[in-house]
Design an enzyme around this catalytic site. Structure first.
Site, mmCIF file in Angstrom:
data_model
loop_
_atom_site.group_PDB
_atom_site.id
_atom_site.type_symbol
_atom_site.label_atom_id
_atom_site.label_comp_id
_atom_site.label_asym_id
_atom_site.label_seq_id
_atom_site.Cartn_x
_atom_site.Cartn_y
_atom_site.Cartn_z
ATOM 1 N N SER A 107 -67.246 -54.039 -2.719
ATOM 2 C CA SER A 107 -66.236 -54.561 -3.359
ATOM 3 C C SER A 107 -65.034 -54.038 -3.734
ATOM 4 O O SER A 107 -63.852 -54.083 -3.867
ATOM 5 C CB SER A 107 -66.894 -55.309 -4.649
ATOM 6 O OG SER A 107 -67.594 -56.557 -4.172
ATOM 7 N N ASP B 255 -60.925 -63.900 -5.477
ATOM 8 C CA ASP B 255 -62.132 -63.339 -6.121
ATOM 9 C C ASP B 255 -62.577 -64.442 -6.841
ATOM 10 O O ASP B 255 -62.420 -65.550 -6.936
ATOM 11 C CB ASP B 255 -61.883 -62.127 -6.658
ATOM 12 C CG ASP B 255 -62.832 -61.029 -6.542
ATOM 13 O OD1 ASP B 255 -63.783 -61.154 -7.573
ATOM 14 O OD2 ASP B 255 -62.646 -60.009 -6.133
ATOM 15 N N HIS C 91 -65.117 -59.753 -12.094
ATOM 16 C CA HIS C 91 -65.328 -59.063 -10.948
ATOM 17 C C HIS C 91 -63.791 -58.968 -10.170
ATOM 18 O O HIS C 91 -63.390 -57.887 -9.689
ATOM 19 C CB HIS C 91 -66.353 -59.779 -9.698
ATOM 20 C CG HIS C 91 -66.184 -59.128 -8.395
ATOM 21 N ND1 HIS C 91 -65.388 -59.328 -7.376
ATOM 22 C CD2 HIS C 91 -67.351 -58.144 -8.062
ATOM 23 C CE1 HIS C 91 -65.819 -58.444 -6.552
ATOM 24 N NE2 HIS C 91 -67.070 -57.749 -6.920
#
Length: 538
Positions: free
Chosen positions: A396, A178, A218
């Protein structure tokens, strides 16, 4: 004429002296036998145990790159080495086209692949366009965990049934690729992971740093959907799994180097004994449009990262990858590495199990079902870098929600192979017998998967699985590791052979799109035994 010549010279100068990204592939690993004799020099005991449990032999891809080759490329004029891959026996390099081409005369160089597609043999013309930005069953649940607002995303998969049986991912390891994990080392939603020693480490491949607790949050949100825990607000789908945190995404730019970062991280994950890799990233367009992909490239073999993702599966791991968020754009299809044949590519649905409009669609360019499965990615509950609990949209988050559930399921059957686990989960999905390009095989049901795996003898006795049946475009054949090299033969209604193929991969696809509608018979020969069955072509 002089003006024309000057213009041509200018084009040549730009072509010859601008810096290009490329992968240079080697043709040998001279010290392979040493590593076969000393496997702990290339893989951890945990990784070797995983391979032994799945009956996967060591092979040349496990052997590290030959260091003298790396040294010679590094010392070459005008060449910068940016990343390396033992699986693909390649280096990611940067240099002028002239300097890169000069390397091809070296005896140990097999070939060069440019990120700029127009520079490869038979490559397409340069691209000039800019970057594209890209039910009631929940009402009567008595969960052991107080899932709070995250109950929907867990119970949609019946993953809470796994938790109630104490299958929570313990003993399994997840690696996350990520953009960063700030707050994971300090905030409350991850305290349970920290207190129980469940975060095993990580690495920042973008900045070549051992600190994963930096970058863009994220990754923090992605991790929260697997390992986060705040009673009454958020419980991840694999709260007792172990985790490695890898930063492979550079949020300041989009370049092919991020693919190579992913491959390096996947190889490290393999060596550390990881079981499941979650990738909530996808690549389609790059800052340099000549490096960007087209839908034609979504075939599982063009991109560096997709090829590596399939190799990861052959090492005994399961790669779970987000489908992408381009479903409502001019490029609505999945991105790499979601096109990889052996990946579980995940699309997003809302709480009513309806596909999110943004969720990228299939099929792959070569006609395979993609996405593979679906999970909640519309208003998914996540934890942020500050520790607050909120919601976010995207494949995601569908990907880690499912990846965690898969890990918890695998912890219930730790001796099963990755191919067996994938097969059981796919067969539990609500559209398994009628997959499509929006939902794939649909939303898996882990209660159904658990019940079948515990009670149905077919899951322990059947060596091969052929699905979906009936089929329209492709039939998938899963092959246990000990049966690799078997042959499948397909006959039409009058006994003529219309298809035959060796099964040299754990999961292979038989194209049936051009077959006439009707019933076909197949026979799979393996070690003196045969499995027979029918394939119905719609």
């Amino acid at each position: 004429m002089k003006r024309i010549l000057l213009f041509v010279f200018g084009l040549i100068s730009i072509s010859s002296f601008s810096q290009e990204d490329a992968w240079i592939f080697f043709n040998a690993k001279p010290n392979a036998q040493y590593y076969y004799d000393n496997p702990l020099q290339m893989l951890s005991q945990k990784a070797l145990d995983r391979r032994t449990a799945q009956n996967i032999a060591l092979d040349i891809r496990d052997v590290p790159l030959h260091q003298p080759y790396i040294d010679q490329i590094t010392a070459s004029a005008g060449i910068t080495v940016l990343a390396k891959s033992k699986w693909l026996n390649a280096l990611h390099i940067k240099g002028t086209q002239a300097n890169i081409n000069a390397l091809t005369v070296l005896s140990f160089v097999d070939h060069v692949q440019y990120a700029n597609h127009s520079l490869n043999p038979g490559g397409r013309k340069s691209v000039t366009t800019g970057k594209t930005k890209p039910s009631n069953k929940f009402l009567d649940i008595q969960a052991n965990y107080d899932y709070g607002t995250s109950a929907n995303q867990v119970q949609m998969l019946n993953a809470h049934i796994l938790h109630q049986q104490n299958y929570t991912g313990a003993g399994k390891i997840i690696a996350i690729m990520d953009a960063g994990f700030p707050g994971v080392n300090t905030t409350t939603p991850f305290q349970r992971l920290r207190d129980n020693g469940l975060i095993l480490g990580g690495y920042d491949f973008v900045h070549d740093s051992p600190d994963p607790y930096t970058g863009y949050q994220h990754g923090t949100q992605v991790l929260s959907d697997m390992g986060g825990y705040v009673s009454g607000q958020l419980v991840g789908t694999a709260p007792d799994a172990h985790y490695y945190l890898f930063i492979t995404e550079d949020v300041s730019s989009e370049s092919p180097l991020e693919e190579s970062n992913w491959v390096e991280a996947a190889e490290m994950a393999d060596s550390l004994g990881v079981d499941v890799i979650n990738t909530s990233l996808g690549y389609f367009t790059y800052d340099n449009p000549n490096y960007s992909y087209t839908y034609d490239d979504m075939n599982g073999t063009t991109s560096f990262v997709s090829r590596a993702a399939d190799i990861a599966f052959t090492r005994g791991m399961i790669c779970v990858t987000s489908a992408g968020n381009s479903g409502s754009t001019v490029n609505p299809h999945i991105a790499v590495p979601g096109d990889a044949a052996l990946n579980l590519t995940v699309g997003a649905v809302n709480a009513a199990e309806v596909k999110g409009g943004f969720s990228s669609i299939g099929p792959s360019f070569d006609g395979r079902i993609k996405p593979d499965l679906m999970a909640m990615g519309v208003a998914a509950v996540v934890a942020t870098q500050t520790g607050s609990i909120g919601t976010n949209n995207g494949t995601s988050f569908a990907s880690p929600i499912l990846a965690g559930a898969i890990t918890s399921f695998w912890s219930a059957f730790p001796t099963k192979t990755n191919a067996e686990i994938v097969r059981i989960i796919k067969e539990s999905a609500d559209r398994f017998t009628a997959p499509n390009n929006n939902y794939g095989y649909g939303i898996p049901d882990f209660q159904l998967a658990l019940n079948r795996a515990l009670s149905a003898p077919s899951f322990t006795q059947e060596k091969f699985n052929v699905y979906p049946n009936p089929a329209s475009d492709f039939v998938t054949v899963t092959c246990p590791g000990e049966s690799l090299g078997s042959e499948i033969v397909v006959y039409n209604s009058i006994g003529q052979i219309i298809f035959r193929q060796n099964l040299n991969a754990f999961i292979q696809y038989i194209p049936v799109k051009n077959w006439s509608s009707g019933i076909y018979h197949y026979a799979i020969a393996s070690a003196g035994k045969k499995q027979n069955g029918k394939i119905i072509k719609n």
